[in-house]
Design a protein around this motif. Structure first.
Motif, PDB file in Angstrom:
ATOM      1  N   LYS A 183     -13.196   4.543 102.058  1.00 55.80           N
ATOM      2  CA  LYS A 183     -12.679   3.253 101.594  1.00 55.80           C
ATOM      3  C   LYS A 183     -11.934   3.404 100.275  1.00 55.80           C
ATOM      4  N   ILE A 184     -12.504   4.150  99.337  1.00 62.34           N
ATOM      5  CA  ILE A 184     -11.846   4.379  98.054  1.00 62.34           C
ATOM      6  C   ILE A 184     -10.527   5.115  98.255  1.00 62.34           C
ATOM      7  N   ALA A 185     -10.549   6.163  99.067  1.00 64.70           N
ATOM      8  CA  ALA A 185      -9.331   6.924  99.336  1.00 64.70           C
ATOM      9  C   ALA A 185      -8.258   6.035  99.947  1.00 64.70           C
ATOM     10  N   MET A 186      -8.649   5.199 100.904  1.00 62.08           N
ATOM     11  CA  MET A 186      -7.703   4.295 101.553  1.00 62.08           C
ATOM     12  C   MET A 186      -7.105   3.314 100.539  1.00 62.08           C
ATOM     13  N   GLU A 187      -7.942   2.745  99.683  1.00 60.30           N
ATOM     14  CA  GLU A 187      -7.457   1.742  98.736  1.00 60.30           C
ATOM     15  C   GLU A 187      -6.501   2.343  97.709  1.00 60.30           C
ATOM     16  N   ILE A 188      -6.822   3.522  97.200  1.00 59.61           N
ATOM     17  CA  ILE A 188      -5.934   4.154  96.220  1.00 59.61           C
ATOM     18  C   ILE A 188      -4.657   4.645  96.890  1.00 59.61           C
ATOM     19  N   ALA A 189      -4.750   5.102  98.129  1.00 59.39           N
ATOM     20  CA  ALA A 189      -3.546   5.484  98.872  1.00 59.39           C
ATOM     21  C   ALA A 189      -2.631   4.275  99.059  1.00 59.39           C
ATOM     22  N   ASN A 190      -3.213   3.127  99.353  1.00 63.74           N
ATOM     23  CA  ASN A 190      -2.423   1.893  99.498  1.00 63.74           C
ATOM     24  C   ASN A 190      -1.691   1.571  98.193  1.00 63.74           C
ATOM     25  N   ALA A 191      -2.378   1.726  97.068  1.00 62.22           N
ATOM     26  CA  ALA A 191      -1.772   1.427  95.770  1.00 62.22           C
ATOM     27  C   ALA A 191      -0.608   2.378  95.482  1.00 62.22           C
ATOM     28  N   LEU A 192      -0.793   3.658  95.740  1.00 58.84           N
ATOM     29  CA  LEU A 192       0.266   4.635  95.473  1.00 58.84           C
ATOM     30  C   LEU A 192       1.456   4.430  96.406  1.00 58.84           C
ATOM     31  N   ALA A 193       1.186   4.119  97.678  1.00 60.29           N
ATOM     32  CA  ALA A 193       2.275   3.841  98.615  1.00 60.29           C
ATOM     33  C   ALA A 193       3.095   2.641  98.136  1.00 60.29           C
ATOM     34  N   TYR A 194       2.409   1.637  97.618  1.00 59.13           N
ATOM     35  CA  TYR A 194       3.076   0.447  97.076  1.00 59.13           C
ATOM     36  C   TYR A 194       3.997   0.835  95.918  1.00 59.13           C
ATOM     37  N   LEU A 195       3.543   1.691  95.032  1.00 63.27           N
ATOM     38  CA  LEU A 195       4.378   2.139  93.919  1.00 63.27           C
ATOM     39  C   LEU A 195       5.611   2.884  94.411  1.00 63.27           C
ATOM     40  N   HIS A 196       5.435   3.685  95.448  1.00 59.38           N
ATOM     41  CA  HIS A 196       6.522   4.534  95.929  1.00 59.38           C
ATOM     42  C   HIS A 196       7.596   3.764  96.699  1.00 59.38           C
ATOM     43  N   VAL A 197       7.206   2.708  97.394  1.00 63.82           N
ATOM     44  CA  VAL A 197       8.182   2.039  98.271  1.00 63.82           C
ATOM     45  C   VAL A 197       8.330   0.542  98.007  1.00 63.82           C
ATOM     46  N   GLY A 198       7.537  -0.017  97.120  1.00 64.80           N
ATOM     47  CA  GLY A 198       7.533  -1.463  96.932  1.00 64.80           C
ATOM     48  C   GLY A 198       8.490  -1.987  95.881  1.00 64.80           C
ATOM     49  N   PHE A 199       9.323  -1.114  95.315  1.00 61.89           N
ATOM     50  CA  PHE A 199      10.226  -1.513  94.250  1.00 61.89           C
ATOM     51  C   PHE A 199      11.619  -0.937  94.511  1.00 61.89           C
ATOM     52  N   PRO A 200      12.653  -1.530  93.903  1.00 56.42           N
ATOM     53  CA  PRO A 200      14.009  -1.009  94.117  1.00 56.42           C
ATOM     54  C   PRO A 200      14.132   0.477  93.806  1.00 56.42           C
ATOM     55  N   ARG A 201      13.415   0.916  92.778  1.00 53.46           N
ATOM     56  CA  ARG A 201      13.368   2.345  92.462  1.00 53.46           C
ATOM     57  C   ARG A 201      11.918   2.812  92.544  1.00 53.46           C
ATOM     58  N   PRO A 202      11.657   3.938  93.184  1.00 51.35           N
ATOM     59  CA  PRO A 202      10.265   4.410  93.313  1.00 51.35           C
ATOM     60  C   PRO A 202       9.617   4.606  91.948  1.00 51.35           C
ATOM     61  N   ILE A 203       8.360   4.204  91.862  1.00 45.90           N
ATOM     62  CA  ILE A 203       7.561   4.438  90.662  1.00 45.90           C
ATOM     63  C   ILE A 203       6.595   5.573  90.952  1.00 45.90           C
ATOM     64  N   VAL A 204       6.623   6.611  90.135  1.00 43.65           N
ATOM     65  CA  VAL A 204       5.654   7.699  90.266  1.00 43.65           C
ATOM     66  C   VAL A 204       4.572   7.492  89.209  1.00 43.65           C
ATOM     67  N   PHE A 205       3.334   7.627  89.637  1.00 45.47           N
ATOM     68  CA  PHE A 205       2.208   7.301  88.767  1.00 45.47           C
ATOM     69  C   PHE A 205       1.913   8.401  87.759  1.00 45.47           C
ATOM     70  N   LYS A 206       1.892   9.659  88.202  1.00 41.18           N
ATOM     71  CA  LYS A 206       1.768  10.838  87.339  1.00 41.18           C
ATOM     72  C   LYS A 206       0.431  10.968  86.627  1.00 41.18           C
ATOM     73  N   ASN A 207      -0.553  10.169  86.998  1.00 43.30           N
ATOM     74  CA  ASN A 207      -1.772  10.151  86.178  1.00 43.30           C
ATOM     75  C   ASN A 207      -3.023   9.949  87.033  1.00 43.30           C
ATOM     76  N   ILE A 208      -3.029  10.506  88.235  1.00 42.90           N
ATOM     77  CA  ILE A 208      -4.191  10.363  89.108  1.00 42.90           C
ATOM     78  C   ILE A 208      -5.328  11.215  88.561  1.00 42.90           C
ATOM     79  N   LYS A 209      -6.453  10.559  88.291  1.00 46.93           N
ATOM     80  CA  LYS A 209      -7.643  11.251  87.818  1.00 46.93           C
ATOM     81  C   LYS A 209      -8.833  10.335  88.038  1.00 46.93           C
ATOM     82  N   LEU A 210     -10.028  10.878  87.962  1.00 50.41           N
ATOM     83  CA  LEU A 210     -11.221  10.098  88.284  1.00 50.41           C
ATOM     84  C   LEU A 210     -11.405   8.910  87.350  1.00 50.41           C
ATOM     85  N   SER A 211     -11.017   9.046  86.089  1.00 47.03           N
ATOM     86  CA  SER A 211     -11.218   7.965  85.133  1.00 47.03           C
ATOM     87  C   SER A 211     -10.140   6.887  85.228  1.00 47.03           C
ATOM     88  N   SER A 212      -9.153   7.081  86.105  1.00 43.82           N
ATOM     89  CA  SER A 212      -8.121   6.063  86.317  1.00 43.82           C
ATOM     90  C   SER A 212      -8.396   5.217  87.555  1.00 43.82           C
TER      91      SER A 212
END
Length: 367
Positions: A183-212
């Protein structure tokens, strides 16, 4: 905004700060030079300039964020009591707080000799104010009375992923089962996919870590901390950093060697996160000689020797003993997806859209 006193919005941020970087850095300079001025002048100058620029370009599509005083946030955090720190990064601490009868999270920045907290704070405002996704921590408001703005987010009362995996675990902790990890993996994957395709220009997060990765009261995973995030410019396939920055063990090899970062680097980091979820182990271990042994290398070795089950988290191994056939298939597919994500070749990695689809299928229907 239940529980938060209604007031005039501070401003309504949109992509204009990204599309017009001179505005962001003008504001940045104003904040940096405010140390010798009193609070009122700081508010008048920073707030007025920021508001004028935003109003002139406002597209009406972004939600407003609220303004809070420094005194309100000081009271809400019990004078920034360190006992209330939920998580921290290179230049900030995130506090549990109680503001106008409502639990919230307060992000307070502090400069250090290596990183520029001002710039990272503004990045958090710029990006977080654009987000409208259930798995990204919602920005409520901020305070401009301080040299570096203090940010207010929704509450994350159920802890951070680092505690669930490595401890200390939250109170009333239940076994961290495979279904929870999916469930956690699915939810964070959904968030990252949103960043990559949900805006006119892709947003890269660059900061995936357990404390984020934080959890609200309903145990919904929330991606947090846009300090390193970037929008890929029009006509470009990546952004380039003169000095790569990130958590070793999470960052892709090509980023370390070239400074080039795109969506597939986020995919690599997410693959490492999947391996941490599966194994429950830290990014590296240190032997008696002081040498580091990276989790990714150990995983690859175990896969080659067909002994991956030896480093699977004991909680999951216990599940396998009870529901062997079904869980075995889930773990095997989980491993295969993680390995694809951490492929040496970026071209061989799936997109976050594909990763999110596979994880949704796994969580809802089984592999």
């Amino acid at each position: 905004m239940d529980g938060i006193k209604r007031r005039a919005p501070l401003f309504s941020l949109s992509s204009i700060l990204i599309d017009h970087p001179q505005i962001m850095y003008s504001c940045l300079g104003a904040i940096k030079n405010s140390g010798k001025e009193d609070k009122e002048k700081c508010i008048m100058r920073n707030g007025k300039n920021l508001l004028e620029n935003l109003i002139s370009s406002f597209n009406g599509k972004r939600k407003p964020i609220l303004s809070f005083s420094a005194e309100e946030l000081k009271i809400a955090t019990n004078n920034y009591d360190l006992q209330r720190v939920k998580t921290q990064g290179f230049v900030y601490q995130l506090y549990n707080a109680f503001l106008h009868g409502r639990p919230v999270s307060v992000m307070k920045f502090q400069n250090n000799d290596k990183y520029d907290a001002y710039e990272w704070c503004l990045k958090n405002i710029v990006f977080a104010s654009q987000m409208s996704h259930s798995n990204i921590l919602m920005l409520i408001g901020c305070c401009l009375e301080t040299q570096i703005p203090v940010l207010v987010f929704e509450s994350v009362s159920s802890g951070i992923l680092a505690n669930y995996i490595h401890g200390p675990r939250p109170s009333h902790f239940e076994p961290f089962l495979l279904t929870h990890r999916l469930k956690i993996a699915m939810e964070i994957a959904n968030a990252l996919a949103y960043l990559h395709v949900g805006f006119p220009r892709p947003i890269v997060f660059k900061n995936i870590k357990l404390s984020s990765i934080l959890f609200d009261e309903d145990h919904v995973a929330k991606l947090f901390d846009f300090s390193l995030a970037e929008s890929i410019p029009d006509g470009e396939t990546h952004i380039k950093d003169a000095i790569p920055i990130g958590i070793m063990g999470f960052v892709a090899t090509e980023y370390v060697t070239t400074g080039d970062y795109n969506e597939k680097c986020d995919v690599f980091s997410f693959g490492v996160l999947l391996l941490v979820l599966l194994t429950g182990q830290k990014l590296y271990s240190i032997d008696e000689a002081g040498d580091r042994h990276w989790l990714l290398n150990r995983v690859k070795k175990h896969i080659e020797c067909n002994t991956f089950d030896e480093i699977v988290d004991p909680v999951i191994r216990e599940e396998l003993c009870i529901q062997s056939s079904e869980k075995d298939k889930q773990v095997q597919a989980f491993v295969e997806l993680a390995v694809k994500c951490v492929s040496e070749s970026a071209e061989d990695r799936p997109t976050m859209i594909d990763v999110a689809k596979q994880l949704r299928q796994a969580y809802r229907f089984g592999w």
